[in-house]
Structures are given as C-alpha cells and as structure tokens.
Design a protein around this motif. Structure first.
Motif, PDB file in Angstrom:
ATOM      1  N   SER A   1       2.708   5.043   0.577  1.00 20.58           N
ATOM      2  CA  SER A   1       1.554   5.603   1.284  1.00 20.58           C
ATOM      3  C   SER A   1       1.406   7.060   0.903  1.00 20.58           C
ATOM      4  O   SER A   1       2.314   7.655   0.305  1.00 20.58           O
ATOM      5  N   GLY A   2       0.266   7.619   1.291  1.00 20.02           N
ATOM      6  CA  GLY A   2       0.029   9.025   0.998  1.00 20.02           C
ATOM      7  C   GLY A   2       1.044   9.920   1.670  1.00 20.02           C
ATOM      8  O   GLY A   2       1.641  10.807   1.049  1.00 20.02           O
ATOM      9  N   THR A   3       1.273   9.677   2.947  1.00 18.65           N
ATOM     10  CA  THR A   3       2.171  10.573   3.673  1.00 18.65           C
ATOM     11  C   THR A   3       3.590  10.519   3.116  1.00 18.65           C
ATOM     12  O   THR A   3       4.283  11.532   3.045  1.00 18.65           O
TER      13      THR A   3
ATOM     14  N   ASP B   1      -2.421  18.049  -3.340  1.00 16.81           N
ATOM     15  CA  ASP B   1      -2.605  16.776  -2.659  1.00 16.81           C
ATOM     16  C   ASP B   1      -3.921  16.178  -3.157  1.00 16.81           C
ATOM     17  O   ASP B   1      -5.003  16.630  -2.776  1.00 16.81           O
TER      18      ASP B   1
ATOM     19  N   GLU C   1      -4.845  20.759  -0.733  1.00 16.56           N
ATOM     20  CA  GLU C   1      -5.778  19.750  -1.239  1.00 16.56           C
ATOM     21  C   GLU C   1      -6.677  20.444  -2.257  1.00 16.56           C
ATOM     22  O   GLU C   1      -7.037  21.607  -2.062  1.00 16.56           O
TER      23      GLU C   1
ATOM     24  N   ILE D   1      -4.636  12.982  -2.730  1.00 12.74           N
ATOM     25  CA  ILE D   1      -4.708  11.674  -2.071  1.00 12.74           C
ATOM     26  C   ILE D   1      -6.159  11.274  -1.821  1.00 12.74           C
ATOM     27  O   ILE D   1      -6.518  10.117  -1.986  1.00 12.74           O
ATOM     28  N   GLN D   2      -6.985  12.243  -1.480  1.00 13.70           N
ATOM     29  CA  GLN D   2      -8.395  11.888  -1.266  1.00 13.70           C
ATOM     30  C   GLN D   2      -9.289  12.137  -2.491  1.00 13.70           C
ATOM     31  O   GLN D   2     -10.041  11.253  -2.891  1.00 13.70           O
TER      32      GLN D   2
ATOM     33  N   TYR E   1      -5.042  18.627   5.849  1.00 11.03           N
ATOM     34  CA  TYR E   1      -4.472  17.353   6.315  1.00 11.03           C
ATOM     35  C   TYR E   1      -3.655  16.752   5.184  1.00 11.03           C
ATOM     36  O   TYR E   1      -4.153  16.575   4.073  1.00 11.03           O
ATOM     37  N   HIS E   2      -2.386  16.442   5.479  1.00  6.58           N
ATOM     38  CA  HIS E   2      -1.534  15.850   4.452  1.00  6.58           C
ATOM     39  C   HIS E   2      -0.824  14.595   4.929  1.00  6.58           C
ATOM     40  O   HIS E   2       0.038  14.084   4.216  1.00  6.58           O
ATOM     41  N   GLY E   3      -1.150  14.110   6.117  1.00  4.69           N
ATOM     42  CA  GLY E   3      -0.531  12.882   6.585  1.00  4.69           C
ATOM     43  C   GLY E   3       0.060  13.044   7.964  1.00  4.69           C
ATOM     44  O   GLY E   3      -0.038  14.110   8.582  1.00  4.69           O
TER      45      GLY E   3
ATOM     46  N   LYS F   1      -4.194   6.631  -1.441  1.00 10.46           N
ATOM     47  CA  LYS F   1      -5.521   6.084  -1.138  1.00 10.46           C
ATOM     48  C   LYS F   1      -6.142   5.257  -2.265  1.00 10.46           C
ATOM     49  O   LYS F   1      -5.785   4.106  -2.451  1.00 10.46           O
TER      50      LYS F   1
HETATM   51  C1  LIG Z   1      -5.656  14.674   1.724  1.00 13.08           C
HETATM   52  C2  LIG Z   1      -4.802  13.618   2.360  1.00 13.08           C
HETATM   53  N1  LIG Z   1      -3.472  13.728   2.327  1.00 13.08           N
HETATM   54  C3  LIG Z   1      -2.667  12.803   2.875  1.00 13.08           C
HETATM   55  C4  LIG Z   1      -3.174  11.707   3.518  1.00 13.08           C
HETATM   56  C5  LIG Z   1      -2.247  10.704   4.139  1.00 13.08           C
HETATM   57  O1  LIG Z   1      -2.300   9.481   3.453  1.00 13.08           O
HETATM   58  P1  LIG Z   1      -1.846   8.147   4.192  1.00 13.08           P
HETATM   59  O2  LIG Z   1      -2.821   7.894   5.300  1.00 13.08           O
HETATM   60  O3  LIG Z   1      -1.868   7.080   3.124  1.00 13.08           O
HETATM   61  O4  LIG Z   1      -0.473   8.378   4.699  1.00 13.08           O
HETATM   62  C6  LIG Z   1      -4.561  11.556   3.601  1.00 13.08           C
HETATM   63  C7  LIG Z   1      -5.153  10.420   4.326  1.00 13.08           C
HETATM   64  O5  LIG Z   1      -6.248  10.474   4.822  1.00 13.08           O
HETATM   65  C8  LIG Z   1      -5.399  12.532   3.011  1.00 13.08           C
HETATM   66  O6  LIG Z   1      -6.737  12.426   3.067  1.00 13.08           O
END
Ligand SMILES: Cc1ncc(COP(=O)(O)O)c(C=O)c1O
Length: 394
Positions: free
Chosen positions: A104-106, A216, A183, A218-219, A132-134, A245
């Motif tokens: 997962s992202g987190t 990050d 991010e 992830i998005q 936001y990082h999780g 993601k």
């Molecule tokens: C920029 C960012 N980092 C981390 C995450 C966390 O990812 P996850 O929900 O897969 O743990 C998200 C999820 O929305 C995100 O948008």
C-alpha cells in the motif's frame, strides 16, 4: 443503503456514500439497480486504466493460473515482480534503479522513511504543512494536518514541518535531517503545484546538507500528470521515490525506489530491515506490470495533458473559481464547502461520480481513468455544468 454494510463493515466516516456496486467496466460503475455512473474519480486515482481493463485482467488471470503467493518477498525470484522492477528502472533516471515492493501507499512511505534514517544515521524527518502521506503511525507522523492526528499522539518523535513552496523554510533542513518528504503536487491540500523551482531548491538544499529528498508520487504517479512521475515535470532527481495507488491498475500495491547501494542497506545491519509477507505478490505484480506496460507503450501520458486542456475549456462556470492541478489530477474550486457538497451530490444523482479532497473542502476532485474518452469527458462536464446551474438558481 444495505443495512449489513453499516452493521458489519467498519465505516470511516459517519456519512458513507454507500452506493451498492454491481459491476464496473471502462469509465463506468453500475449499481445494483443497474444505474450507470460515469467515473471521474477512478477509485481516488487508483484505477489508472479504468475498470476491468482487458490487459490488466488478462495478466491477473494468467498469473493466477500459474502461481499466486508462494513465498515472502525477497526469497524467491518471481518473474512478475522482477519484470515490473526492471521495466520501472528503464523509465527512472539514474541512480533510481532498485525498487522495494510493498502492499500500500502508506507502507511504502514507512519503508522510505526507514530508508532515509538507515542511509543517513540521522533521525529528523521534515514534511510539509497540509501534506498527506498515509494513515499508519509513521506516515501519520509526517501528515501536516494536526486535527486528524492529535487524538493518536504520541506519534514518532523528531518530525518538523515546513510550508510547501516557501523557500525560506528550506533552512530548516540541516545536517541533522535524515530526509524531507513531499508530494510533487500536494493532493489533500488542494492539488497545489510547486512554484518557482521549489523542488529544485529542495534538491539543492538536501544535497548541501546530505539529507534524503523523498518524493511521494502515490497520487501524481503513473502517468496522471503527463509524465510517469510528477517529479519528471520539474527537472529534479530525488533520492527516494514512493509510489502506490495507480501503480496496480486498481490492485493494492505500493513501492519505493532508490539507488541500489542505498536500497541494499535494508538487507543488512540489521538484515530484514523492512519485511512484508505479501510484498511483490505475483498476481498484484502482474497487474502492475500490465499497467506500466500499457502506460509506457501507448500515448496515455501525452494525452493526459490534452485531456486536461479539454476539461479546462469545458469547465467554465460562475461557480468555478479556479481549476488546480495538472493532467488528469484536477480540482475544480468553488467558493465554499457547501457549494462543493451540493455539486458532488447532485452529480451523483445525475450519474456522475465526483469526490472531495482530504483537507480542502472547496475542491471537487476530478481524477478520471487515464484512458477516459473525449466524449466521456464532454458527457461528465455537461453534467457538472447542469448541476452547477441548478445550485446557482436555488
Ligand atoms: C499522496 C499520498 N500519499 C500516501 C497515500 C496513502 O496511500 P494508501 O492509502 O495506499 O496507504 C495517499 C493516499 O491517498 C496519497 O494520496
């Protein structure tokens, strides 16, 4: 709403949308009443190629017929994971050539933070306000939104915050800093892009003081901003890239990439520096590989920028004050949370799925599948404008 959904499945908010999903295909989701919804959210940027993409589905089915989970990651060589990491390396700049696969992202963020500490032998982590990082303890510690984390304190110590795009704040990154995480487009904060070469300045400061620059993705990642990763729009090479993601084409996955000699630090002193049972899962890796192949072998990335232009040309309305973001990571800004809520709910009634951002209540999230068609974009934007006309006349 299905009462068992509320009774037996834990909720994350007092007001879940609760749509009962029957099936989903392409850019559409169907509920159990067979009502059709055009999906402008794509599982919050996760369904990169829409729903039931044939290439992704075939890869999953083929892999299931060969083998699924056989061993914890890192012990056996399993071709979907190896091939994914290899193809990713081909699309990454030097020296970012080795990837650790997680679930997962987190979890990928956790691994990246650990790698920054392991690499530098320092403890301080720096993040940005409104980042936001999780939602696990480490990633929550670097979340820049106190309201959502206060109740869970104490979190990990030695975390400091700067303001995104504030150059003067970069002085807070010092020889005590293990890493700064940011991010490349701030998501939850309202799709805020870096300005005045901010990422390059972060890079420069990190190099000066020997801190890790962790991005990050992830998005913004996996083609959504017109490049495979957001940082590639800004002419920087970070030390650690975190992804998730959209990487799995709708399957649960995360990863972080770094220089091989850095990544290897997680395998000794102590050995098993980061371990996870399902990381590199063959079925998930096969889906990720198919997704990456599709993104890199087609025109989806440049087309994301063309589609952005189309959205911007169509979404002209007195209620839209601004459109933020890049490519197919867009947020239509209204002047109040009330207007945003009304528009989102009206659109859902009219068969268009929109969503919110985590911390910016005036934003309407528009993050459709990358392969959404021009006619689908026109169809959805017409619904948004119709809903906005109604809100305006109320
Ligand atoms: C920029 C960012 N980092 C981390 C995450 C966390 O990812 P996850 O929900 O897969 O743990 C998200 C999820 O929305 C995100 O948008």
């Amino acid at each position: 709403m299905n009462p068992d959904f509320i009774k037996y499945q834990a909720q994350t908010s007092p007001y879940p949308l609760g749509m009962e999903v029957s099936h989903a295909i392409g850019s559409y989701i169907y509920d159990t009443n067979n009502k059709k919804y055009l999906d402008f959210v794509a599982g919050v940027s996760a369904c990169t190629l829409g729903h039931q993409n044939k290439r992704v589905n075939d890869a999953i089915k083929n892999q299931l017929d060969k083998y699924s989970h056989v061993m914890v990651y890192g012990e056996y060589s399993q071709s979907p994971a190896v091939e994914f990491c290899k193809l990713l390396a081909e699309h990454m700049p030097e020296p970012l050539k080795k990837t650790y696969l997680v679930n997962s992202g987190t979890e990928a963020i956790e691994g990246a933070l650990k790698l920054a500490r392991r690499t530098t032998g320092r403890s301080q982590l720096i993040s940005c306000h409104n980042a936001y990082h999780g939602n696990t303890m480490g990633s929550m510690s670097v979340m820049g939104f106190e309201e959502r984390k206060q109740i869970f304190r104490p979190l990990i110590p030695d975390v400091d915050f700067i303001t995104f795009n504030n150059e003067a704040d970069l002085e807070k990154i010092t020889t005590k800093t293990a890493g700064i995480i940011l991010e490349t487009i701030q998501g939850g904060a309202g799709f805020i892009q870096p300005e005045n070469n901010f990422l390059q300045k972060v890079r420069q400061r990190c190099t000066e003081v020997g801190a890790m620059m962790i991005v990050d993705e992830i998005q913004p990642g996996f083609g959504r901003t017109g490049k495979l990763f957001g940082f590639q729009n800004y002419d920087v090479v970070p030390d650690i890239v975190v992804m998730g993601k959209g990487m799995g084409g709708g399957m649960p996955v995360g990863a972080f990439t770094a220089a091989p000699e850095r990544m290897d630090l997680l395998s000794h002193d102590p050995k098993l520096g980061h371990i996870t049972t399902f990381g590199g899962h063959p079925v998930i890796a096969a889906a990720s590989l198919a997704t990456l192949q599709e993104i890199t072998e087609t025109n989806l990335m440049p087309e994301a920028l063309e589609k952005e232009k189309l959205f911007r040309s169509l979404l002209v309305h007195p209620l839209i004050k601004d459109i933020r973001g890049k490519g197919l990571m867009l947020a239509a800004m209204t002047e109040s949370a009330e207007i945003t809520n009304k528009v989102i709910f009206k659109c859902q009634d009219k068969g268009l799925i929109l969503f919110w951002l985590l911390f910016e209540a005036c934003a309407i999230r528009i993050t459709p599948p990358l392969n959404i068609s021009e006619s689908e974009i026109r169809e959805g934007c017409a619904i948004i404008l119709e809903a906005m006309d109604e809100v305006l006349s109320e």
